[in-house]
Write a protein that holds these residues in place. Structure first.
Motif, short mmCIF file in Angstrom:
data_model
loop_
_atom_site.label_atom_id
_atom_site.label_comp_id
_atom_site.label_asym_id
_atom_site.label_seq_id
_atom_site.Cartn_x
_atom_site.Cartn_y
_atom_site.Cartn_z
N GLU A 426 0.82 -1.20 0.00
CA GLU A 426 0.00 0.00 0.00
C GLU A 426 0.86 1.26 0.00
O GLU A 426 0.43 2.30 -0.47
CB GLU A 426 -0.91 0.00 1.23
N ARG A 427 2.05 1.17 0.54
CA ARG A 427 2.91 2.37 0.60
C ARG A 427 3.54 2.64 -0.76
O ARG A 427 4.25 1.81 -1.32
CB ARG A 427 4.01 2.20 1.66
N GLN A 428 3.29 3.83 -1.26
CA GLN A 428 3.85 4.24 -2.53
C GLN A 428 4.94 5.31 -2.38
O GLN A 428 5.75 5.50 -3.27
CB GLN A 428 2.74 4.79 -3.45
N SER A 429 4.92 6.01 -1.26
CA SER A 429 5.92 7.05 -1.05
C SER A 429 6.31 7.11 0.42
O SER A 429 5.61 6.58 1.30
CB SER A 429 5.38 8.41 -1.50
N LEU A 430 7.44 7.74 0.69
CA LEU A 430 7.97 7.82 2.04
C LEU A 430 8.82 9.08 2.17
O LEU A 430 9.68 9.34 1.33
CB LEU A 430 8.82 6.58 2.34
N VAL A 431 8.56 9.85 3.22
CA VAL A 431 9.32 11.07 3.46
C VAL A 431 10.48 10.77 4.40
O VAL A 431 10.31 10.07 5.41
CB VAL A 431 8.43 12.16 4.09
N HIS A 432 11.66 11.28 4.07
CA HIS A 432 12.83 11.15 4.94
C HIS A 432 13.21 12.53 5.47
O HIS A 432 13.04 13.54 4.78
CB HIS A 432 14.00 10.53 4.19
N HIS A 433 13.78 12.55 6.66
CA HIS A 433 14.08 13.80 7.35
C HIS A 433 15.49 13.71 7.93
O HIS A 433 15.89 12.65 8.41
CB HIS A 433 13.06 14.02 8.46
N SER A 434 16.24 14.81 7.87
CA SER A 434 17.64 14.77 8.28
C SER A 434 17.87 15.43 9.63
O SER A 434 16.97 16.06 10.20
CB SER A 434 18.51 15.47 7.23
N LEU A 435 19.08 15.33 10.12
CA LEU A 435 19.47 15.97 11.38
C LEU A 435 19.16 17.46 11.36
O LEU A 435 18.65 18.02 12.33
CB LEU A 435 20.96 15.75 11.62
N HIS A 436 19.46 18.11 10.26
CA HIS A 436 19.29 19.56 10.16
C HIS A 436 17.91 19.96 9.65
O HIS A 436 17.70 21.12 9.28
CB HIS A 436 20.37 20.15 9.25
N GLY A 437 16.99 19.01 9.64
CA GLY A 437 15.61 19.33 9.28
C GLY A 437 15.35 19.41 7.80
O GLY A 437 14.40 20.07 7.37
#
Length: 533
Positions: A426-437
């Motif tokens: 079901e998952r088609q996309s995924l957001v990633h986030h870094s140390l510095h935002g």
């Protein structure tokens, strides 16, 4: 879940069977009732995907117990954390929600920081508890606690505090709004990373031993990599005992809860280990075992801790109905001494670019194993895209706990992959986030990075804002199917893809949720600067 047809239901009843409720049966073609499983989630700290031989056969570090889990379960080959650093990943895992929807939009919390999970926010533990589970956490919390200070005018914030500030706390009094108020029946562990104060164990809502001395520890045993923050410590506390003590508690709970589990009350034990994160301090028994460096020794000791939990499950006779998840909170840190490791032919990020703190694959692609004997087919691989925040919705589906609209807004179940190991999810996309935002967005095989250098260690910072590193494009687009190492930026030749992913990112932020048919909200305005195309 697969439903029975009228014909098969009639035949089933004639044969004297009983229809199983959703969540009581995992395999659609099985007539054997499956009670709700015990669940153990083991979350390592800063373990790279290249450090585990089951995911990187070229690894120079022996990890026999983790490899055994993989051989007896399912390896997810495209599994990711929502963030490339500690606190945000823990928030997402436990709440099924992206951390950047909260006030924590860059960095990590300190050991004295206030609670990040709001009182009205459901957690995996709370959801499972409502379904009859006994719940416990043994490990590194790192999601904030409400310490009671000697001076009521003094308050901590989300910044990592200086060690001396810890002496403002009245350690004789309980801390408030900790794990036992966020769904856990019991808690034993430490407040944050092991290089942050206070250096003392916590049990439920109190410190086990009152800090009376100032202490610090080497960031790496026998290495010239500095020392941890000096501050309040219990006199008997030593960093090299933490892994053993956390494992002792997890093993003890398995043993204590075995009879209840056999009688129908399952348990959920969350084991967020503090290793192999700094301070990298393997015990004497493990020093030199790897032949590489102390980090590799510490990985081996962490692997042995996993083995102890597996052994206790077997000895307690509850191995067959216990679902184990093994993973890491982000990629390996450069504190592991990459120069020494790579000189010996070991690469903690395997063939992936980057490491902890960045939105490149090495920062958030992690080892991920699910083992559930007789339910998940042994020695199988699944290439479906998943995130650690998906554990919430997956467990909810397995125990028949429908999700409310304001619950786990960014969690998408992968229970169907456990049955079939099929790639499509079901998952088609995924957001990633870094140390510095900083952000990146994965959508199918495309990945769009919205910051020139991954948003982590090594980025240039000036006057509290971000400078653009030289010779790097503001927007970087990669085709991970063709270029999993993210070597070739193809943004300029695929501007329509860049625009499409940019609009998708804006929509995920604006909607406040990424789960279908769900409307959520961001607690605060999300800090996101989109570069011009």
């Amino acid at each position: 879940m697969k439903t029975l047809s009228k014909l098969s239901l009639l035949l089933f009843l004639i044969l004297g069977g009983q229809a199983h409720s959703q969540g009581d049966e995992l395999n659609g073609d099985s007539n054997k009732a499956v009670t709700k499983p015990n669940i153990i989630v083991i979350l390592c700290d800063d373990l790279g995907i290249g450090d585990v031989r089951a995911f990187n056969p070229a690894s120079k570090i022996a990890t026999p117990y983790i490899d055994r889990l993989a051989a007896e379960g399912m390896r997810f080959l495209d599994a990711h954390t929502s963030s490339s650093v500690c606190t945000p990943t823990r928030y997402s895992l436990l709440t099924g929600r992206y951390n950047w929807r909260t006030r924590l939009q860059r960095g990590v919390q300190g050991g004295m920081s206030p609670p990040l999970i709001s009182p009205d926010r459901s957690t995996i533990a709370g959801m499972l508890k409502r379904q009859g589970y006994w719940t416990a956490c043994a490990g590194k919390w790192h999601l904030g606690l409400e310490w009671q200070n000697k001076d009521k005018s003094t308050n901590f914030d989300d910044r990592i505090e200086q060690g001396s500030a810890g002496w403002q706390v009245d350690f004789e009094r309980p801390f408030l709004n900790g794990p036992t108020t966020r769904g856990f029946d019991e808690f034993f562990g430490i407040s944050a990373s092991l290089d942050m104060i206070p250096y003392t164990f916590l049990k439920n809502d109190r410190v086990v031993a009152i800090p009376t001395v100032d202490r610090d520890f080497p960031m790496m045993l026998h290495g010239k990599r500095g020392r941890t923050r000096k501050g309040p410590a219990a006199e008997s506390f030593d960093a090299n005992q933490v892994l053993e003590k956390l494992t002792d508690q997890a093993v003890a709970w398995v043993k204590e809860r075995a009879d209840e589990a056999k009688s129908g009350q399952p348990f959920f034990i969350y084991v967020p280990l503090a290793s192999p994160h700094t301070p990298i301090v393997p015990t004497a028994k493990w020093q030199g075992k790897s032949g590489l460096n102390p980090y590799a020794d510490f990985v081996m000791e962490t692997d042995a801790a996993v083995g102890r939990i597996l052994q206790q499950l077997e000895e307690s006779g509850i191995d067959d109905n216990t679902l184990i998840v093994f993973t890491s909170d982000n990629g390996c840190s450069d504190q592991a001494d990459f120069k020494t490791l790579e000189a010996a032919g070991h690469f903690s990020s395997a063939s992936y670019r980057g490491f902890k703190s960045k939105v490149y694959e090495g920062g958030h692609r992690v080892p991920f194993i699910v083992r559930w004997p007789n339910q998940v087919t042994a020695n199988t691989n699944c290439s479906a895209l998943i995130g650690l925040q998906d554990l919430y919705a997956t467990f909810a589906e397995l125990v028949s706990s429908p999700l409310a609209a304001n619950e786990a807004e960014d969690s998408i179940p992968f229970a169907n992959q456990l049955r079939t190991s099929e790639k499509q999810s079901e998952r088609q996309s995924l957001v990633h986030h870094s140390l510095h935002g900083r952000f990146s967005l994965r959508s199918e095989n495309w990945k769009l990075v919205f910051w020139p250098d991954g948003g982590g260690f090594g980025d240039k910072i000036a006057n509290g804002d971000w400078q653009t590193p030289l010779k790097l494009s503001q927007l970087q687009l990669f085709d991970l199917q063709q270029d999993p190492s993210e070597k070739n930026n193809i943004a300029e030749s695929n501007l329509e893809v860049v625009r499409k992913l940019s609009e998708e990112m804006k929509a995920i932020i604006a909607k406040g949720a990424s789960r279908r048919s769900t409307e959520g909200s961001n607690d605060v305005d999300v800090h996101w600067k989109y570069p011009d195309i």
